[in-house]
Design a protein around this motif. Structure first.
Motif, PDB file in Angstrom:
ATOM      1  N   LYS A  10      10.227   1.489  -3.693  1.00 40.92           N
ATOM      2  CA  LYS A  10       9.233   1.571  -2.622  1.00 40.92           C
ATOM      3  C   LYS A  10       9.856   1.144  -1.292  1.00 40.92           C
ATOM      4  CE  LYS A  10       5.376   0.722  -5.686  1.00 40.92           C
ATOM      5  NZ  LYS A  10       4.416  -0.284  -6.156  1.00 40.92           N
ATOM      6  N   ASP A  28       0.142   2.098   8.712  1.00 40.82           N
ATOM      7  CA  ASP A  28      -0.826   2.965   8.044  1.00 40.82           C
ATOM      8  C   ASP A  28      -0.267   4.380   7.873  1.00 40.82           C
ATOM      9  OD1 ASP A  28      -3.502   3.330   6.899  1.00 40.82           O
ATOM     10  OD2 ASP A  28      -3.776   4.712   8.584  1.00 40.82           O
ATOM     11  N   TYR A  31       2.208   4.323   5.071  1.00 44.52           N
ATOM     12  CA  TYR A  31       1.437   4.228   3.825  1.00 44.52           C
ATOM     13  C   TYR A  31       0.884   5.598   3.418  1.00 44.52           C
ATOM     14  CZ  TYR A  31      -2.533   3.010   0.815  1.00 44.52           C
ATOM     15  OH  TYR A  31      -3.437   2.953  -0.217  1.00 44.52           O
ATOM     16  N   GLN A  32       0.281   6.317   4.368  1.00 42.83           N
ATOM     17  CA  GLN A  32      -0.292   7.630   4.055  1.00 42.83           C
ATOM     18  C   GLN A  32       0.767   8.637   3.617  1.00 42.83           C
ATOM     19  OE1 GLN A  32      -3.485   8.243   3.789  1.00 42.83           O
ATOM     20  NE2 GLN A  32      -4.026   6.203   4.510  1.00 42.83           N
ATOM     21  N   GLN A  33       1.969   8.538   4.188  1.00 41.13           N
ATOM     22  CA  GLN A  33       3.047   9.447   3.809  1.00 41.13           C
ATOM     23  C   GLN A  33       3.523   9.205   2.378  1.00 41.13           C
ATOM     24  OE1 GLN A  33       4.044  11.978   6.012  1.00 41.13           O
ATOM     25  NE2 GLN A  33       2.238  11.108   6.968  1.00 41.13           N
ATOM     26  N   LYS A  35       1.826   7.330  -0.174  1.00 46.96           N
ATOM     27  CA  LYS A  35       0.807   7.124  -1.207  1.00 46.96           C
ATOM     28  C   LYS A  35       0.793   8.240  -2.262  1.00 46.96           C
ATOM     29  CE  LYS A  35      -2.651   4.767  -2.899  1.00 46.96           C
ATOM     30  NZ  LYS A  35      -2.415   3.530  -3.640  1.00 46.96           N
ATOM     31  N   PRO A  36       0.956   9.511  -1.905  1.00 49.21           N
ATOM     32  CA  PRO A  36       0.971  10.544  -2.954  1.00 49.21           C
ATOM     33  C   PRO A  36       2.128  10.380  -3.944  1.00 49.21           C
ATOM     34  CG  PRO A  36       0.557  11.551  -0.819  1.00 49.21           C
ATOM     35  CD  PRO A  36       0.942  10.118  -0.556  1.00 49.21           C
ATOM     36  N   PRO A  39       1.402   6.146  -6.183  1.00 47.06           N
ATOM     37  CA  PRO A  39      -0.043   5.876  -6.241  1.00 47.06           C
ATOM     38  C   PRO A  39      -0.404   4.387  -6.273  1.00 47.06           C
ATOM     39  CG  PRO A  39       0.583   7.547  -7.849  1.00 47.06           C
ATOM     40  CD  PRO A  39       1.843   7.011  -7.267  1.00 47.06           C
ATOM     41  N   ASP A  40       0.514   3.549  -6.753  1.00 47.56           N
ATOM     42  CA  ASP A  40       0.221   2.113  -6.820  1.00 47.56           C
ATOM     43  C   ASP A  40       0.694   1.364  -5.567  1.00 47.56           C
ATOM     44  OD1 ASP A  40       2.911   2.512  -7.458  1.00 47.56           O
ATOM     45  OD2 ASP A  40       2.992   0.772  -8.787  1.00 47.56           O
ATOM     46  N   LEU A  41       1.138   2.076  -4.561  1.00 46.03           N
ATOM     47  CA  LEU A  41       1.582   1.460  -3.312  1.00 46.03           C
ATOM     48  C   LEU A  41       0.381   0.856  -2.586  1.00 46.03           C
ATOM     49  CD1 LEU A  41       3.923   1.090  -1.207  1.00 46.03           C
ATOM     50  CD2 LEU A  41       3.118   3.229  -0.175  1.00 46.03           C
ATOM     51  N   SER A  42       0.561  -0.350  -2.060  1.00 50.20           N
ATOM     52  CA  SER A  42      -0.505  -0.970  -1.273  1.00 50.20           C
ATOM     53  C   SER A  42      -0.069  -1.056   0.184  1.00 50.20           C
ATOM     54  CB  SER A  42      -0.821  -2.369  -1.808  1.00 50.20           C
ATOM     55  OG  SER A  42       0.227  -3.267  -1.489  1.00 50.20           O
ATOM     56  N   LEU A  43      -1.050  -1.111   1.055  1.00 56.42           N
ATOM     57  CA  LEU A  43      -0.762  -1.256   2.474  1.00 56.42           C
ATOM     58  C   LEU A  43      -0.063  -2.594   2.730  1.00 56.42           C
ATOM     59  CD1 LEU A  43      -0.986   0.044   5.252  1.00 56.42           C
ATOM     60  CD2 LEU A  43      -3.293  -0.905   5.443  1.00 56.42           C
TER      61      LEU A  43
END
Length: 137
Positions: A10, A28, A31-33, A35-36, A39-43
């Motif tokens: 990560k 943010d 994070y949006q880039q 996350k797909p 899936p378990d990535l947190s901000l």
């Protein structure tokens, strides 16, 4: 052990996303880039890694624009332009940064400058064009 490996993957992905854009993104956006793909990535993970990258000099903070900190993986000496209307951040080539200014400021003030940052503010090309179009009406 698997958790540590995921954390490293990560961290590497966060850095790659930053290095792959010139948009000076927010946490943010990063994070949006990612996350797909994670899936378990947190901000929180993104913020912690960005903070770590800032501490070790891997990335720099351009500053807070429209309430969110913006980041740049290009750590070579250069300045930035920030649009005060839309928040666009653009790189300004280093010819506007005098390489002697750090030593000159150090000499004048009796301090040791480690780095400096210059930020220009105003209207980006798009916002300037919109402003001119509105005045023409």
């Amino acid at each position: 052990m698997e958790k540590k490996q995921n954390f490293s993957r990560k961290r590497k992905a966060i850095l790659e996303v930053l290095r792959g854009t010139k948009s000076h993104p927010t946490a943010d956006w990063v994070y949006q880039q990612l996350k797909p793909s994670f899936p378990d990535l947190s901000l929180g993970t993104v913020y912690r890694n960005l903070s770590r990258f800032k501490e070790d000099g891997t990335v720099v903070s351009v500053g807070v624009v429209e309430g969110q900190e913006r980041y740049d993986a290009d750590v070579t000496p250069h300045s930035h332009f920030v649009c005060t209307v839309c928040g666009t951040v653009l790189d300004v080539e280093d010819e506007f940064v005098d390489p002697e200014s750090d030593s000159e400021v150090s000499r004048i003030l009796g301090v040791r400058v480690l780095s400096h940052q210059v930020v220009f503010r105003g209207f980006c090309g798009d916002c300037l064009a919109k402003l001119k179009a509105e005045k023409g009406k």
